[in-house]
Scaffold this motif. Structure first.
Motif, PDB file in Angstrom:
ATOM      1  N   SER A   2     -12.118   3.463  24.927  1.00  0.00           N
ATOM      2  CA  SER A   2     -10.825   3.940  24.927  1.00  0.00           C
ATOM      3  C   SER A   2     -10.138   3.747  26.066  1.00  0.00           C
ATOM      4  CB  SER A   2     -11.953   5.433  24.920  1.00  0.00           C
ATOM      5  OG  SER A   2     -12.273   6.226  26.027  1.00  0.00           O
ATOM      6  N   ASN A   3      -8.672   4.344  25.677  1.00  0.00           N
ATOM      7  CA  ASN A   3      -7.675   4.424  26.503  1.00  0.00           C
ATOM      8  C   ASN A   3      -7.896   5.060  27.975  1.00  0.00           C
ATOM      9  OD1 ASN A   3      -4.758   3.955  27.361  1.00  0.00           O
ATOM     10  ND2 ASN A   3      -4.600   6.019  26.964  1.00  0.00           N
ATOM     11  N   SER A   4      -7.953   4.175  29.010  1.00  0.00           N
ATOM     12  CA  SER A   4      -7.641   4.509  31.119  1.00  0.00           C
ATOM     13  C   SER A   4      -9.255   4.848  30.756  1.00  0.00           C
ATOM     14  CB  SER A   4      -7.081   5.939  30.713  1.00  0.00           C
ATOM     15  OG  SER A   4      -7.635   6.709  30.616  1.00  0.00           O
ATOM     16  N   LYS A   5      -9.997   4.357  30.117  1.00  0.00           N
ATOM     17  CA  LYS A   5     -11.569   4.563  29.941  1.00  0.00           C
ATOM     18  C   LYS A   5     -12.527   3.263  29.960  1.00  0.00           C
ATOM     19  CE  LYS A   5     -11.657  10.050  30.391  1.00  0.00           C
ATOM     20  NZ  LYS A   5     -12.381  11.123  29.577  1.00  0.00           N
ATOM     21  N   THR A   6     -12.294   2.345  29.744  1.00  0.00           N
ATOM     22  CA  THR A   6     -12.150   1.301  29.038  1.00  0.00           C
ATOM     23  C   THR A   6     -13.714   1.120  30.710  1.00  0.00           C
ATOM     24  OG1 THR A   6     -10.640   0.125  28.201  1.00  0.00           O
ATOM     25  CG2 THR A   6     -12.215  -1.373  28.975  1.00  0.00           C
ATOM     26  N   THR A   7     -14.747   0.323  30.026  1.00  0.00           N
ATOM     27  CA  THR A   7     -15.837   0.501  30.879  1.00  0.00           C
ATOM     28  C   THR A   7     -16.029  -1.330  30.765  1.00  0.00           C
ATOM     29  OG1 THR A   7     -17.745   0.742  29.347  1.00  0.00           O
ATOM     30  CG2 THR A   7     -16.589   2.377  31.008  1.00  0.00           C
ATOM     31  N   PHE A   8     -16.568  -1.811  31.869  1.00  0.00           N
ATOM     32  CA  PHE A   8     -17.408  -3.623  31.801  1.00  0.00           C
ATOM     33  C   PHE A   8     -19.173  -3.118  31.239  1.00  0.00           C
ATOM     34  CE2 PHE A   8     -14.367  -3.708  35.391  1.00  0.00           C
ATOM     35  CZ  PHE A   8     -13.945  -4.621  35.307  1.00  0.00           C
ATOM     36  N   PRO A   9     -18.833  -4.398  30.285  1.00  0.00           N
ATOM     37  CA  PRO A   9     -20.445  -3.935  29.690  1.00  0.00           C
ATOM     38  C   PRO A   9     -21.057  -5.090  30.300  1.00  0.00           C
ATOM     39  CG  PRO A   9     -19.029  -6.318  28.403  1.00  0.00           C
ATOM     40  CD  PRO A   9     -18.529  -5.132  29.673  1.00  0.00           C
ATOM     41  N   GLY A  10     -22.497  -4.752  29.731  1.00  0.00           N
ATOM     42  CA  GLY A  10     -23.838  -5.493  30.432  1.00  0.00           C
ATOM     43  C   GLY A  10     -24.590  -5.005  31.640  1.00  0.00           C
ATOM     44  N   ARG A  11     -25.429  -5.225  31.966  1.00  0.00           N
ATOM     45  CA  ARG A  11     -26.283  -4.385  33.323  1.00  0.00           C
ATOM     46  C   ARG A  11     -25.657  -5.608  34.508  1.00  0.00           C
ATOM     47  NH1 ARG A  11     -30.991  -5.834  34.225  1.00  0.00           N
ATOM     48  NH2 ARG A  11     -30.692  -7.909  32.879  1.00  0.00           N
ATOM     49  N   LEU A  51     -17.977  -7.925  41.510  1.00  0.00           N
ATOM     50  CA  LEU A  51     -18.776  -7.460  40.397  1.00  0.00           C
ATOM     51  C   LEU A  51     -19.405  -8.046  39.587  1.00  0.00           C
ATOM     52  CD1 LEU A  51     -19.918  -4.763  39.385  1.00  0.00           C
ATOM     53  CD2 LEU A  51     -17.263  -4.209  37.752  1.00  0.00           C
ATOM     54  N   GLY A  52     -19.959  -8.173  38.997  1.00  0.00           N
ATOM     55  CA  GLY A  52     -20.610  -9.460  38.824  1.00  0.00           C
ATOM     56  C   GLY A  52     -21.977  -9.202  38.223  1.00  0.00           C
ATOM     57  N   LEU A  53     -22.524 -10.346  37.425  1.00  0.00           N
ATOM     58  CA  LEU A  53     -23.641  -9.479  35.953  1.00  0.00           C
ATOM     59  C   LEU A  53     -25.082  -9.778  36.632  1.00  0.00           C
ATOM     60  CD1 LEU A  53     -22.782 -11.755  33.133  1.00  0.00           C
ATOM     61  CD2 LEU A  53     -22.458  -9.578  33.351  1.00  0.00           C
ATOM     62  N   MET A  54     -26.049  -8.584  36.236  1.00  0.00           N
ATOM     63  CA  MET A  54     -27.214  -8.865  37.664  1.00  0.00           C
ATOM     64  C   MET A  54     -28.085  -9.922  36.985  1.00  0.00           C
ATOM     65  SD  MET A  54     -28.901  -6.556  39.093  1.00  0.00           S
ATOM     66  CE  MET A  54     -30.245  -6.374  39.625  1.00  0.00           C
ATOM     67  N   VAL A  89     -12.107  -6.533  45.441  1.00  0.00           N
ATOM     68  CA  VAL A  89     -12.274  -6.314  44.627  1.00  0.00           C
ATOM     69  C   VAL A  89     -12.027  -7.154  43.637  1.00  0.00           C
ATOM     70  CG1 VAL A  89     -14.708  -4.871  43.320  1.00  0.00           C
ATOM     71  CG2 VAL A  89     -13.554  -3.744  45.220  1.00  0.00           C
ATOM     72  N   THR A  90     -13.047  -8.262  43.215  1.00  0.00           N
ATOM     73  CA  THR A  90     -12.871  -8.832  42.430  1.00  0.00           C
ATOM     74  C   THR A  90     -13.749  -9.209  40.857  1.00  0.00           C
ATOM     75  OG1 THR A  90     -13.826 -11.172  43.490  1.00  0.00           O
ATOM     76  CG2 THR A  90     -11.767 -10.847  43.188  1.00  0.00           C
ATOM     77  N   ILE A  91     -12.795  -9.490  39.848  1.00  0.00           N
ATOM     78  CA  ILE A  91     -14.091  -9.201  38.956  1.00  0.00           C
ATOM     79  C   ILE A  91     -15.232 -10.606  38.713  1.00  0.00           C
ATOM     80  CG2 ILE A  91     -14.742  -9.110  36.348  1.00  0.00           C
ATOM     81  CD1 ILE A  91     -13.774  -6.414  38.748  1.00  0.00           C
ATOM     82  N   SER A  92     -16.370 -10.974  38.217  1.00  0.00           N
ATOM     83  CA  SER A  92     -16.694 -12.631  38.233  1.00  0.00           C
ATOM     84  C   SER A  92     -16.162 -12.814  36.982  1.00  0.00           C
ATOM     85  CB  SER A  92     -18.522 -12.562  38.653  1.00  0.00           C
ATOM     86  OG  SER A  92     -18.601 -12.066  37.368  1.00  0.00           O
ATOM     87  N   GLN A  93     -16.506 -14.463  36.766  1.00  0.00           N
ATOM     88  CA  GLN A  93     -16.246 -15.234  35.639  1.00  0.00           C
ATOM     89  C   GLN A  93     -17.098 -15.109  34.642  1.00  0.00           C
ATOM     90  OE1 GLN A  93     -12.995 -16.694  35.657  1.00  0.00           O
ATOM     91  NE2 GLN A  93     -13.632 -16.219  32.580  1.00  0.00           N
ATOM     92  N   ALA A  94     -18.057 -14.494  34.869  1.00  0.00           N
ATOM     93  CA  ALA A  94     -19.345 -14.690  33.832  1.00  0.00           C
ATOM     94  C   ALA A  94     -19.376 -12.772  33.429  1.00  0.00           C
ATOM     95  CB  ALA A  94     -20.167 -14.707  34.774  1.00  0.00           C
ATOM     96  N   LEU A  95     -18.438 -12.040  33.898  1.00  0.00           N
ATOM     97  CA  LEU A  95     -18.188 -10.905  33.430  1.00  0.00           C
ATOM     98  C   LEU A  95     -17.372 -10.647  33.710  1.00  0.00           C
ATOM     99  CD1 LEU A  95     -19.057  -7.601  33.298  1.00  0.00           C
ATOM    100  CD2 LEU A  95     -18.145  -7.844  36.161  1.00  0.00           C
ATOM    101  N   HIS A  96     -15.763 -11.451  33.101  1.00  0.00           N
ATOM    102  CA  HIS A  96     -15.004 -11.555  32.523  1.00  0.00           C
ATOM    103  C   HIS A  96     -15.436 -12.140  31.074  1.00  0.00           C
ATOM    104  CE1 HIS A  96     -11.159 -10.347  34.648  1.00  0.00           C
ATOM    105  NE2 HIS A  96     -11.179 -11.427  35.667  1.00  0.00           N
TER     106      HIS A  96
END
Length: 454
Positions: A346-355, A372-375, A432-439
């Motif tokens: 939803s608008n402005s409230k997007t979340t990242f999936p996965g543990r 910030l990456g996957l578990m 804070v970066t987002i890992s490629q796997a999470l992307h």
């Protein structure tokens, strides 16, 4: 139940939730998905304005909650009598009656600096259990994280040697909130609390002075505020005297004469109103050896202003602005169900999936940035994974840390951040970066989300 029964005990944990947690649980049971394995993560979308970092707090209460919540027969009877669940399946009541938390809890240690969109904790459990936990976990972590963050900022501004006292019990949002506020303030870097119950339960000595009422009462009865000072020191020698009830400078002058004549000893005074910088200067000139405390709706910005004005203040009492204020915007979102990653778009409230896991990169003890990456991603040699397993299959595998340990962790974690991030005004964003796997997972999950019917 009547309104006299609103004090909270662990026996109440099961019902201390929002209605929709229970209605969703009933739906899950009825549709046969209540025991599907689900992962929910608690994180803050944003920090209060001008906050460059947060300090995670409240994990000890989260562990206590998850390992103790139950539903008694009387509670279930009361819930039935509401009539709201008349269409709920009988299996729902059986699920609650035998319900215990049987899942896992991952969390960052209390006192760890955190940033938006990073999970403070993750609950992994049967869907109905993880769902019910949302309300209580948000309540305790949001509030204590706010207080601990403010306490850390106050300590940062005041410096390591200034004595900081928590005086917020009368302004906290509830008696329970006052205990949590005192705990979080001490864990965030303050020295003591005036809350007697909190202090004694935390193995601390409570701290405080006197109120204006004592001075006014003795002045009315005995004829002078000096009688109040003398009476108080008869029973509490060396205690701080509140000298601003009438004329602060005149009171300091009289006390100075008494000290010079050997009639009194003044170890400390407190100022609670007026131009604190000017008054502190005047008091210092009269009582050069006395410790000067200040109070009265103070926060980190006012302490910084007093320091810039050269106010000779040795300690501060912090109340209203410490235990209230703009909340930490913590949320609790489903990120995986039955191994299937899910996300909110939803608008402005997007979340990242996965543990997920937070990997903090260090060099010579200084935090350089987070990933910030996957578990299941490995940590790089210079990274430290922040989330730790604290409950496994319903049983705590780590006991709560001592308050002194958490306070030291707070100090170390905050000090490790770049100075530009720790500024109390216009702080720079922490990298804070987002890992490629999470992307990649986010892209795949987004593509798999069903589109609404037109």
């Amino acid at each position: 139940m009547t309104d006299h029964a609103l004090s909270i005990t662990p026996d109440d944990y099961g019902l201390l939730t929002d209605l929709y947690q229970l209605t969703m649980a009933a739906c899950y049971v009825g549709e046969g998905i209540s025991n599907r394995w689900a992962s929910f993560e608690l994180f803050t979308r944003r920090l209060p304005d001008d906050y460059g970092y947060g300090v995670a707090m409240g994990l000890a209460q989260a562990i206590d909650y998850l390992t103790h919540w139950r539903f008694s027969e009387a509670q279930l009877t009361a819930l039935r009598h509401t009539g709201l669940f008349d269409q709920a399946p009988e299996a729902f009541w059986q699920t609650l009656a035998g319900g215990r938390f049987t899942g896992n809890l991952w969390a960052v240690p209390e006192g760890t600096a955190i940033f938006p969109n990073q999970p403070l904790l993750r609950v992994e459990a049967p869907l109905w259990q993880a769902q019910l936990a949302e309300t209580y976990l948000l309540n305790t972590l949001n509030y204590q994280t706010l207080i601990a963050t403010r306490a850390a900022r106050l300590r940062q501004v005041a410096g390591p040697d200034t004595r900081l006292l928590e005086f917020g019990t009368r302004r906290a949002f509830s008696p329970q909130g006052s205990l949590w506020a005192a705990r979080a303030a001490l864990a965030g870097g303050l020295d003591a609390t005036s809350n007697v119950l909190a202090a004694l339960r935390l193995d601390r000595k409570p701290a405080g002075t006197m109120a204006h009422a004592l001075v006014m009462a003795f002045t009315a009865i005995a004829g002078h505020e000096d009688d109040a000072f003398a009476a108080f020191h008869r029973y509490f020698p060396g205690a701080a005297l509140l000298i601003d009830t009438y004329d602060t400078v005149a009171a300091a002058n009289r006390l100075a004469r008494q000290v010079q004549q050997g009639q009194a000893t003044v170890a400390a005074v407190r100022l609670d109103s007026g131009d604190l910088a000017a008054l502190a200067q005047a008091v210092r000139s009269q009582l050069p050896n006395a410790t000067i405390f200040a109070s009265g709706d103070l926060d980190e910005y006012e302490i910084a202003r007093l320091q810039q004005a050269g106010a000779p203040i040795d300690g501060y009492g912090l109340g209203t602005k410490l235990v209230t204020g703009e909340p930490v915007n913590g949320v609790y979102k489903l990120v995986e169900i039955d191994g299937i990653p899910v996300m909110k778009e939803s608008n402005s409230k997007t979340t990242f999936p996965g543990r997920k896991q937070v990997f903090r990169r260090f060099e010579h003890g200084q935090a350089l940035g987070d990933r910030l990456g996957l578990m299941d991603e490995p940590a790089a040699p210079d990274e430290k994974p922040l989330l730790q397993l604290v409950i496994h299959q319903g049983q705590a595998v780590q006991g709560p840390d001592a308050l002194a340990t958490i306070a030291q962790r707070t100090a170390t974690s905050v000090a490790s951040l770049p100075g530009s991030v720790r500024r109390i005004t216009q702080p720079e964003a922490y990298p804070v970066t987002i890992s490629q796997a999470l992307h990649d997972l986010t892209d795949r999950t987004r593509q798999s989300v069903p589109q609404p019917l037109s």
